[in-house]
Every structure is written in C-alpha cells, then in structure tokens.
Scaffold this motif. Structure first.
Motif, PDB file in Angstrom:
ATOM      1  N   SER A 312       0.826  -1.272  -0.118  1.00 14.03           N
ATOM      2  CA  SER A 312       0.065   0.102  -0.036  1.00 14.03           C
ATOM      3  C   SER A 312       1.053   1.159  -0.227  1.00 14.03           C
ATOM      4  N   ILE A 313       0.512   2.258  -0.362  1.00 17.46           N
ATOM      5  CA  ILE A 313       1.188   3.511  -0.665  1.00 17.46           C
ATOM      6  C   ILE A 313       1.836   3.904   1.041  1.00 17.46           C
ATOM      7  N   GLU A 314       0.642   4.509   1.796  1.00 17.43           N
ATOM      8  CA  GLU A 314       0.804   4.792   3.073  1.00 17.43           C
ATOM      9  C   GLU A 314      -0.510   4.505   3.849  1.00 17.43           C
ATOM     10  N   ALA A 315      -0.303   4.317   5.300  1.00 16.79           N
ATOM     11  CA  ALA A 315      -1.368   4.330   5.930  1.00 16.79           C
ATOM     12  C   ALA A 315      -1.400   5.319   7.098  1.00 16.79           C
ATOM     13  N   GLN A 316      -2.731   5.701   7.608  1.00 18.44           N
ATOM     14  CA  GLN A 316      -3.101   6.374   8.551  1.00 18.44           C
ATOM     15  C   GLN A 316      -3.609   5.703   9.873  1.00 18.44           C
ATOM     16  N   TYR A 324      -2.159   9.630  12.571  1.00 17.38           N
ATOM     17  CA  TYR A 324      -0.776   9.257  12.860  1.00 17.38           C
ATOM     18  C   TYR A 324      -0.359   8.463  11.437  1.00 17.38           C
ATOM     19  N   SER A 325       0.573   9.058  10.759  1.00 22.24           N
ATOM     20  CA  SER A 325       0.793   8.462   9.459  1.00 22.24           C
ATOM     21  C   SER A 325       2.246   7.559   9.608  1.00 22.24           C
ATOM     22  N   TYR A 326       1.936   6.674   8.603  1.00 28.22           N
ATOM     23  CA  TYR A 326       3.074   5.698   8.825  1.00 28.22           C
ATOM     24  C   TYR A 326       3.209   5.142   6.903  1.00 28.22           C
ATOM     25  N   GLY A 327       4.575   4.440   6.913  1.00 29.77           N
ATOM     26  CA  GLY A 327       4.605   3.555   5.781  1.00 29.77           C
ATOM     27  C   GLY A 327       3.924   2.354   5.686  1.00 29.77           C
ATOM     28  N   SER A 328       3.699   1.674   4.662  1.00 32.14           N
ATOM     29  CA  SER A 328       2.852   0.618   4.368  1.00 32.14           C
ATOM     30  C   SER A 328       3.465  -0.568   5.278  1.00 32.14           C
ATOM     31  N   VAL A 342      -7.940   2.038  10.934  1.00 31.03           N
ATOM     32  CA  VAL A 342      -6.837   1.840  10.170  1.00 31.03           C
ATOM     33  C   VAL A 342      -7.158   2.276   8.806  1.00 31.03           C
ATOM     34  N   TYR A 343      -6.505   3.382   8.246  1.00 31.06           N
ATOM     35  CA  TYR A 343      -6.576   3.785   6.891  1.00 31.06           C
ATOM     36  C   TYR A 343      -5.461   3.165   6.171  1.00 31.06           C
ATOM     37  N   PHE A 344      -5.753   2.843   4.759  1.00 30.14           N
ATOM     38  CA  PHE A 344      -4.533   2.723   3.981  1.00 30.14           C
ATOM     39  C   PHE A 344      -4.954   3.066   2.550  1.00 30.14           C
ATOM     40  N   ASN A 345      -3.939   3.544   1.687  1.00 28.31           N
ATOM     41  CA  ASN A 345      -4.581   3.675   0.210  1.00 28.31           C
ATOM     42  C   ASN A 345      -3.499   2.982  -0.833  1.00 28.31           C
ATOM     43  N   THR A 346      -4.223   2.816  -1.919  1.00 28.03           N
ATOM     44  CA  THR A 346      -3.425   1.848  -2.857  1.00 28.03           C
ATOM     45  C   THR A 346      -3.418   2.539  -4.322  1.00 28.03           C
ATOM     46  N   ILE A 347      -2.515   1.972  -5.088  1.00 27.96           N
ATOM     47  CA  ILE A 347      -2.419   2.517  -6.488  1.00 27.96           C
ATOM     48  C   ILE A 347      -3.810   2.154  -7.319  1.00 27.96           C
ATOM     49  N   TYR A 421      -6.802   5.155  -4.221  1.00 26.03           N
ATOM     50  CA  TYR A 421      -7.868   4.412  -3.689  1.00 26.03           C
ATOM     51  C   TYR A 421      -7.633   4.077  -2.145  1.00 26.03           C
ATOM     52  N   TRP A 422      -8.612   4.579  -1.491  1.00 25.04           N
ATOM     53  CA  TRP A 422      -8.758   4.460   0.049  1.00 25.04           C
ATOM     54  C   TRP A 422      -9.407   3.476   0.749  1.00 25.04           C
ATOM     55  N   TYR A 423      -9.035   2.637   1.722  1.00 23.51           N
ATOM     56  CA  TYR A 423      -9.854   1.465   2.438  1.00 23.51           C
ATOM     57  C   TYR A 423      -9.548   2.206   3.904  1.00 23.51           C
ATOM     58  N   ARG A 424     -10.401   1.422   4.833  1.00 20.95           N
ATOM     59  CA  ARG A 424     -10.258   1.641   6.307  1.00 20.95           C
ATOM     60  C   ARG A 424     -11.090   0.216   6.768  1.00 20.95           C
ATOM     61  N   PHE A 425     -10.599   0.125   7.891  1.00 21.62           N
ATOM     62  CA  PHE A 425     -10.969  -1.058   8.713  1.00 21.62           C
ATOM     63  C   PHE A 425     -11.183  -0.734  10.045  1.00 21.62           C
TER      64      PHE A 425
END
Length: 807
Positions: A312-316, A324-328, A342-347, A421-425
């Motif tokens: 994933s590109i990055e996560a929050q 809080y921002s993080y790498g994947s 937990v949020y994360f995005n993808t290409i 593209y954003w996702y969360r769980f």
C-alpha cells in the motif's frame, strides 16, 4: 523510293520481365509488355496461373470475407481455420483446407460488433489473439490446452477464498505419461470436496482422461467459476458420463457456455481463472485422471494481476481523535479500540489485503475485524460488502478478502494532495498494546480503461496490443502471459514520432517488432522498429516519418526471400501504403524496384488510382508457391478490390491478375490433407465463399483469360512487322489467339488462332512461324488464351521488324 532498315532479327528470346501500365504504350521500348494478365513468371517463360475452387458448396449469404487465419498449435496437434466475414462474425471451417465441405463453410465462433475492421491475428503460447477494431481484444485457447494448476481439496471445512490445504497434481496431468495421474477417488465424501483447476484463460470446457479405473457410483458433477464468488456455469454438458447419472465414468469433455463475467482469483500462489468441480456423492475410490486439458471460445482479454503483491502507498491510524501517518510496512496500532480506524491507500483497486502481524500479533481474545470500507468518489465511506477475515482479528497474518467493488474511484483524503484508492477497517475489541502490522494488497485492473482492441502482434514471448484510447501506444504483456498488462514485466511504449496516428499493423522483423502507423495529412504516417528485450531497455528506430500503412493486411514480412537475381536469402518487409508499394530491410524505406511501372494506380491524377476511403479493403500477401506478392487494390470508382497486382520477387517486376470470382483477401496455411504442404486461400467479395487458390485450371467454372501484350515501337518511326515466331509448351488440346493492334486499334481480320497441340507425338513444345503484314508507328501484339479446362505456357518469341524511311 522507300527503303527499309531492319530493327530485329528473327531469333527468339524467352518470355520474361514485367508489364508497364504507367507509361503510354506508344512510348514503351520495343518488346515491352504493356499488360501481363493471369500469368506467372517461370524464369524464363510465362505460365497461366492456376485456377481456384470453392472450399464449401453453400454460400454464407452475400457476405465478403475480410480476413482469414489458421490457428495452429505447437505443443499439441490442433488446427483451426477461421474466416472473418463482413457481417462481423468469425466462422470456423468444418473441413481443413484444401478439403472441401458439402454445405456451409462452418460454424460461428464469435459474433463481432458492427463495422469491424480487417482483423489482426496472432498466436502466443498456443493461444489465439484476435483484434477487430470494434470489440475488446479476444483470446481463445482452442479445444485443448495445458492447465496451469490441478489440485484436489478434501475437507469437511468450506473451501476458503485463500485455501492452504490441497494436493497438487499439476505435473501428473500435464505430462504425457499414463503412469502418473491425479487420484480423485472418494472426492465427494464431504460436500465441500472438489477439484480445483486454474487456467490462463477462462474456459468453456474441461477434458478429463481416465485410466482403467473410472467411477461407477451414482454421482453428478457441478462446475463453478469465480466471479467474486463461486458461480455455477450455465449450459453444462457432461461427456464423462458413460452410464446415466455417473460422472467420471469415461474419458470426455465437460462443456458449458462461455462465461462473460469471470474474474481471475489468487489461490495456491497462482493468479488465474479458477474452476471448481464438486460432486453430489463420493466417487469410486480408485478413480484417477491421467490428463486434464481445458479449452475456450473467443473471450475478451482481461488485465490480470501478475501475482506480485503490492505495498500500500501509506497508512494512517486514527486513534483518540488524532491521525498518525505510517509507511505501509510498519504500522503501529497497539491499543486500537472499536472506535479507531486503520486507513490505507493503494495505486489500484483491490480484492484482498494481506495483513502481516509480524512477531507481535493481537492477543485480545475473540477479536474480529468487524467493518471494512472504501472511499467512494463522493467522499463517502461505503461498506465493501461481504468480506472474510483471514487474520482472526489480527491474531495471525492472513488475507482479508472481498469481491470487486462497484463504482470505486481514486480520490483525495485527509488533506493529502494526490488521488488514490482509500480503504479503512475497524475491530470490535481493543487490541493488545504492541501490535504492529504491515499491509500488502492484491489489486485488480479494468482493461476497458484502455479502450477497444485495434491491433495485436506476438513479439519475444509477449503480446503487443494497440487500444483505441491511445492508438499510437503499444501495451506489451508479461512474458508468456498475454493477459498480464500491469505487472513489473509489462510495459507501455509510444511508437512513431510523437503523433497520435494509430498503429494499424505489426509484425516480427528479425529480432525486433515492426510497427506501421496510418497515413494522415501532409506528414503521412510512421514506420518504426521497436528494439529491446525487457521493459527497462526498450528503444525505437524510426525508419520513416512519412510512409505508413492502410490496415492490418497492409504489412507482410517474408523470411528467407530470394530477392532479385542475388543468390543471397534475405528478410524483407513489404508495406502497402497510400503512396505506393514500399519495402524495408530494417535500415531504409523505399519503393519496391520497378514500382514506377505501375504507379498509375497510386497517381491521384490518374482515373485508375486507388480510391480514398476504401483503404480498409486493400491488402498485400505473399504466395510462396510462386514467390510473388499479391496486392489487392480498390481503384477508380470501385467499392471493393477490382485490381490485383502481382509482384515477382525474383524478377522484381509486375503483372496483374483478374479473377472469375473477385477476391478481397488472401492467406496461406498448412494443408490439412493431401500431399501438398501449403495451401493458398482467397476470400470472396459479396458472394459468401472462401476459395482454394492455385487449384485446377479454371476459376471454379469460368475460363482464365491469360494474355500478354507486346508493344513494338521504333521511336516514332513507321515499322513493318513482317514475320513472327511464338513457341509454347505443347498440350493435348487448346490454342492461342494472336491479335494485332495498330496504334491501339484492333486489327480483327488479321487475328490468328494458333494450335497448342504437338505437331508430332512426344514433342514438348509447339512452334509457329507465320508472316504478318502490320505497318504503323506503334504496333501491339496480344497473345491470349481463354478456354476452360486448358493450360497455357508461353516459352519464347521473335519478331522480324523493319523501320521504314522516306527519300
């Protein structure tokens, strides 16, 4: 007193060379041919071309044939011959040429959209690819192809989306040995038992070959395919039933209607098109499969994930009202509560997320991921639908899987300035304090984003595709997988010089790919060589920024060509351009030698010039039987091919053909029967027939009008044609007609009919020496044969001519 000066001696010279239809006949040198019709050069000598027969007895209405192609496999003995018709359907021949079918040509295998263009056809790894300009690129596995995976799953537990148990028999069913096999006996003991089969293309049939041990129990098989969930096929027919109600009782095919909504799925480390075969009861314990193959009809290509997980590109991590921002790869979510996200995005959009919990999984008992959502284009979080949590509430590494999401689009989130593209769980319980996760994803791609399929070619174990959204770009597939277009081993590359002229034709040329773009406006088209071996080292060489091609049938590459009088064998590419017939050796582009003799067909000031707007109806093809190019042109006011040039690649000269039944396309295929290895075929215009060319002495039931016309000139002087000699190959029956013309006016009373039969038994040639009394400044001599059931072979000729002068 008039005196005469002898121009020629009465000595014969062989018939050889080509015609000149461009210059005025009265300006041609003595002995030049103004027309050579329906003859083939024998180097020396002229032989009447063979005729043609109908490949089938019943016409396909009034359709024209646009293209033809033979799909021939290398790993298996399997051939299919196809004809693309003007009603946009593709038909498969019932009988392999040169065999003839009593009845229709064959059955419809693809119903294309309206206004299709002449199609591109290619074969890669025993799979056919077809592109007609109005539909998505089509791919077909034929009748039998090797499976990618063959496994059995036997468990009381429901088959998960990412199964971890199963017995792999792929090698056993793909080898040629009958002593190795897949044991499927007793499958069906559990309701969830099944066979799992993976293929590169979505199938419409499976062939199961059994050894002596077959099923004898009352069992029914059900085939399902994956389209986000397991879906039963429609139209299933089980050819493995030997006794009613007992599947797997004999070797045979299980067939069904080709699905249109199948998706690839990732299981057992492979991403592909999966089938599941379940059984209503237990099979006999000893049943075993020695071979399994799959087949398919024409089906649209998909952009298939290559099986390499994406980060994933990055996560929050939204925790206690703070982001809080993080790498994947390392996301600290210890202490996450049921109100955190937990949020994360993808290409790209995804169908699964692999969550790696590392060495510190969640230890809070009975935790579950209780919600999974995506951000839609309106900025609203939307439930992703049914999903399966393979992480058991982040207590173990695993996949969260779900079906493809409708309407998802890349969008911005939380003040970030890029679209993704954003996702969360969420989870339903507070996680233990030291949980740290990494997220990788399984993406999916929508090939319709590229548009419809215009052209294709096979190159270096890859497919090269052209789509209408960016028609000057090539989309190169991954090696040996024609449906992987977005992986690390695939590429997108622009051809030409930056103009968006669409690529109309592509062929392998030496070790490179030759691409021809259409000609538009003053600047014309482009001819480009693509070089390289991997996406990282691709490069191009522009051979021409002016010449281009007309359609997919305007490019032909001939290997091992005896080009001209040289004994050296070469490889050449020949291109039918709006500006003439051109060729390239990979270094330069130029008109073929002696093109100037037929350039009237490409001269806009000439009434016989090719017709604008009908470029899609013209073609250039190679006939290996005579080492000639056949060029079909739409000239004058015609709306279909009405002029057929023949270019002899040894003498580098032109003649023409004129068919009893007009031909709009040609191809050359392996013979399916008989002692001749290669067959030339022609597609009829408006008559619904495919024809076998180079066959017989007539065009079906019509005589072939074969002739040559000699022009006798002496630079404006009046000449006297006193005497002629013609020699022809003798035959059991037949004659030829000699018709003189003076300055274009036929001299009918002086026409002669000369026998072609031998004067004495056993003689191989027939010689005629006769007196003529033709006087004029321009004399033409037409030597013609036009009778059914007869051949015609001219050997040599001689004229005794004098030039008259006045004192």
């Amino acid at each position: 007193m008039a005196q005469s000066k002898q121009i020629t001696e009465l000595k014969t010279i062989p018939f050889m060379g080509g015609q000149n239809s461009y210059n005025e006949p009265s300006l041609l040198k003595f002995g030049t041919y103004s027309k050579i019709m329906n003859m083939r050069q024998m180097h020396p000598g002229f032989k009447q071309r063979p005729g043609m027969i109908k490949q089938h007895s019943t016409a396909d209405g009034t359709n024209s044939v646009k293209t033809m192609f033979q799909f021939s496999k290398g790993k298996r003995t399997e051939k299919h011959f196809y004809a693309q018709m003007s009603d946009d359907d593709v038909l498969e021949a019932t009988t392999a040429p040169p065999g003839v079918t009593t009845g229709a040509f064959g059955s419809e295998v693809f119903s294309g959209s309206a206004n299709s263009i002449p199609a591109s056809w290619s074969v890669i790894n025993d799979k056919l690819v077809f592109s007609n300009g109005v539909d998505q690129h089509q791919i077909c596995a034929g009748t039998d192809d090797y499976v990618t995976k063959f496994l059995t799953y036997s468990s009381a537990a429901t088959l998960p989306a990412m199964p971890t148990i199963g017995t792999d028999y792929t090698d056993q069913v793909n080898d040629a040995s009958t002593s190795t096999y897949a044991s499927i006996g007793a499958l069906g003991t559990n309701a969830t038992d099944c066979i799992l089969i993976c293929s590169q293309i979505q199938p419409n049939r499976i062939k199961l070959t059994f050894n002596a041990s077959v099923n004898t129990n009352a069992v029914v098989a059900t085939v399902s395919y994956w389209n986000g969930s397991w879906t039963g096929v429609s139209g299933q027919s089980d050819g493995t039933i030997a006794v009613a109600g007992k599947t797997c009782g004999q070797t045979g095919y299980i067939t069904w209607t080709q699905p249109t909504d199948a998706y690839p799925a990732y299981m057992y480390g492979v991403n592909g098109f999966w089938l599941k075969i379940t059984f209503s009861a237990a099979l006999t314990a000893t049943v075993s499969v020695t071979s399994a193959t799959y087949g398919s009809g024409f089906t649209s290509i998909q952009d298939v994930w290559d099986g390499v997980f994406q980060d994933s590109i990055e996560a929050q991590f939204y925790h206690s009202s703070v982001y809080y921002s993080y790498g994947s790869s390392s996301i600290s979510i210890g202490g996450m509560t049921s109100s955190d996200y937990v949020y994360f995005n993808t290409i790209d959009p995804i169908v699964a997320a692999y969550i790696d919990v590392g060495s510190a999984p969640n230890t809070t008992a009975s935790t579950t991921i209780n919600a999974f959502q995506y951000l839609n284009s309106a900025g609203t979080w939307t439930t992703i639908g049914t999903f399966v949590d393979g992480t058991a509430g982040l207590s173990q590494s695993g996949f969260v899987t779900f079906a493809r999401t409708a309407g998802i689009k890349p969008t911005k989130f939380n003040q970030l300035n890029y679209d993704a593209y954003w996702y969360r769980f969420t989870v339903d319980k507070t996680l233990s304090a030291d949980v740290n996760i990494g997220i990788q994803v399984i993406p999916y791609f929508d090939v319709s984003n590229y548009g419809i399929g215009l052209a294709n070619a096979t190159w270096k174990n890859r497919m090269a595709y052209v789509f209408d959204q960016d028609p000057s770009y090539l989309y190169l597939s991954a090696t040996d997988n024609p449906q992987i277009l977005s992986g690390q081993d695939s590429a997108i590359y622009q051809m030409g010089d930056g103009r968006a002229n669409k690529i109309v034709a592509m062929k392998k040329f030496y070790n490179e790919l030759l691409c021809v773009q259409e000609e538009r406006g003053e600047e014309g088209g482009c001819i480009t060589l693509l070089q390289g071996s991997t996406p990282a080292n691709l490069g191009k060489i522009a051979l021409s920024n002016y010449y281009g091609g007309m359609n997919s049938q305007s490019l032909v590459v001939v290997d091992g060509l005896p080009f001209g009088q040289s004994e050296e064998r070469v490889t050449m590419a020949f291109i039918l351009s709006k500006r003439g017939i051109i060729y390239t050796d990979g270094k330069t582009v130029r008109h073929v030698p002696n093109f100037n003799t037929v350039k009237n067909y490409f001269d806009p000031s000439n009434s016989s010039c090719i017709r604008s707007g009908y470029e899609s109806s013209m073609f250039i093809k190679y006939d290996s039987a005579y080492n000639v190019l056949k060029i079909g042109l739409v000239t004058g006011t015609a709306t279909a091919c009405n002029t057929w040039l023949i270019y002899d690649l040894q003498d580098l000269s032109f003649s023409e053909d004129n068919y009893g039944y007009d031909i709009g396309c040609m191809t050359e295929v392996d013979a399916g029967s008989g002692s001749i290895g290669t067959v030339q075929l022609g597609g009829g215009i408006g008559d619904g027939f495919v024809y076998v060319l180079n066959s017989g002495t007539d065009d079906v039931d019509l005589a072939i009008d074969s002739y040559v016309t000699h022009e006798l000139n002496a630079y404006g002087s009046v000449i006297h044609n006193n005497e002629i000699i013609y020699r022809a190959k003798s035959q059991t029956v037949g004659d030829m007609t000699i018709t003189p013309y003076i300055d274009g006016v036929v001299q009918t009373p002086q026409a002669r009919t000369l026998s072609l039969t031998a004067q004495n038994s056993g003689q191989t040639s027939r010689r005629h020496r006769i007196g003529f009394n033709q006087v004029g400044d321009h004399i033409s001599m037409k030597i013609e044969h036009n009778k059914t059931g007869e051949s015609f072979y001219l050997l040599d000729f001689g004229y005794l001519c004098e030039e008259y002068s006045q004192q």
